[in-house]
Write an enzyme that holds these catalytic residues in place. Structure first.
Site, PDB file in Angstrom:
ATOM      1  N   ASP A  23     -11.930   9.857  -4.412  1.00  0.00           N
ATOM      2  CA  ASP A  23     -13.221  10.541  -4.457  1.00  0.00           C
ATOM      3  C   ASP A  23     -13.225  11.600  -5.555  1.00  0.00           C
ATOM      4  O   ASP A  23     -14.184  12.346  -5.683  1.00  0.00           O
ATOM      5  CB  ASP A  23     -13.544  11.177  -3.097  1.00  0.00           C
ATOM      6  CG  ASP A  23     -12.543  12.248  -2.697  1.00  0.00           C
ATOM      7  OD1 ASP A  23     -11.331  12.014  -2.885  1.00  0.00           O
ATOM      8  OD2 ASP A  23     -12.960  13.307  -2.201  1.00  0.00           O
ATOM      9  N   ASP A  78      -3.354  12.260  -2.643  1.00  0.00           N
ATOM     10  CA  ASP A  78      -3.596  13.696  -2.793  1.00  0.00           C
ATOM     11  C   ASP A  78      -3.973  13.953  -4.244  1.00  0.00           C
ATOM     12  O   ASP A  78      -3.222  13.620  -5.159  1.00  0.00           O
ATOM     13  CB  ASP A  78      -2.336  14.470  -2.428  1.00  0.00           C
ATOM     14  CG  ASP A  78      -2.585  15.961  -2.305  1.00  0.00           C
ATOM     15  OD1 ASP A  78      -3.494  16.479  -2.991  1.00  0.00           O
ATOM     16  OD2 ASP A  78      -1.860  16.607  -1.545  1.00  0.00           O
ATOM     17  N   LYS A 131      -5.989  21.552  -8.301  1.00  0.00           N
ATOM     18  CA  LYS A 131      -5.778  22.689  -9.203  1.00  0.00           C
ATOM     19  C   LYS A 131      -5.027  22.210 -10.444  1.00  0.00           C
ATOM     20  O   LYS A 131      -4.068  21.454 -10.342  1.00  0.00           O
ATOM     21  CB  LYS A 131      -4.979  23.788  -8.505  1.00  0.00           C
ATOM     22  CG  LYS A 131      -5.738  24.466  -7.386  1.00  0.00           C
ATOM     23  CD  LYS A 131      -4.908  25.564  -6.763  1.00  0.00           C
ATOM     24  CE  LYS A 131      -5.676  26.213  -5.626  1.00  0.00           C
ATOM     25  NZ  LYS A 131      -4.861  27.220  -4.943  1.00  0.00           N
ATOM     26  N   GLU A 147       0.863  -1.185   0.000  1.00  0.00           N
ATOM     27  CA  GLU A 147       0.000   0.000   0.000  1.00  0.00           C
ATOM     28  C   GLU A 147       0.895   1.229   0.000  1.00  0.00           C
ATOM     29  O   GLU A 147       1.841   1.326   0.783  1.00  0.00           O
ATOM     30  CB  GLU A 147      -0.918   0.044   1.224  1.00  0.00           C
ATOM     31  CG  GLU A 147      -1.814   1.272   1.194  1.00  0.00           C
ATOM     32  CD  GLU A 147      -2.708   1.454   2.404  1.00  0.00           C
ATOM     33  OE1 GLU A 147      -3.676   2.232   2.296  1.00  0.00           O
ATOM     34  OE2 GLU A 147      -2.436   0.855   3.462  1.00  0.00           O
TER      35      GLU A 147
END
Length: 180
Positions: free
Chosen positions: A123, A87, A91, A12
């Site tokens: 997400d 992350d 932008k 992971e």
């Protein structure tokens, strides 16, 4: 041998609080799990959880994921690789910092065994779409069908982020690819 056995190995990247790797290691003691995390305090937190749970099938690596895959792992050494909620660098000008880009995919392709699986959960729909396009163009088969992402992978443990975001009503985009 890192684990002292010949069990399958899963990795992971970015375990956060460690709930996924800890849970998977407890559920699947016949699989060896590794986790790469760049923040020392998170490595320590996960290490305490693993120690309290007396899990002997987990190893932690304190490093940044980019580039460490091929410098630390042998070619075709992983059976599975997981990236959960990286992350998104939302932008447009920051997207070059996203983890899953061509150099990373090249590294994944190198360290996964033939038939090995790469699971990506986010997400952020456009990030999932980019990952699907990139992996399908690089010799990976989408387990769910070409271009398909699903809400939830059966049997896949949720992270704290996933649980929180589902409670907030956010959509989750899960993908899984198999190396040809």
């Amino acid at each position: 041998m890192l684990f002292g056995n010949a069990h399958p190995v899963a990795l992971e990247i970015g375990p956060g609080g460690g709930e996924f790797v800890e849970g998977m290691a407890a559920l699947y003691p016949e699989i060896n799990f590794m986790a790469i995390e760049m923040k020392a305090y998170r490595v320590q937190k996960v290490a305490r959880k693993v120690e309290r749970a007396a899990l002997t099938n987990v190893r932690l690596i304190w490093a940044e994921a980019g580039g460490v895959l091929t410098s630390f792992l042998s070619p075709a050494s992983l059976d599975a690789l997981y990236v959960n909620f990286p992350d998104p660098w939302s932008k447009r000008r920051h997207r070059r910092r996203r983890l899953v880009q061509q150099p990373f995919v090249d590294d994944v392709k190198s360290v996964l065994k033939p038939g090995g699986e790469f699971t990506f959960v986010t997400d952020v729909q456009n990030y999932a779409e980019e990952v699907i396009a990139l992996l399908e163009a690089n010799g990976f088969d989408n387990v769910f069908g070409p271009g398909v992402m699903i809400d939830r992978i059966e049997g896949y443990l949720p992270t704290v982020f996933e649980t929180r975001w589902r409670e907030e009503g956010r959509s989750i985009h899960s993908t899984r690819f198999r190396k040809r």
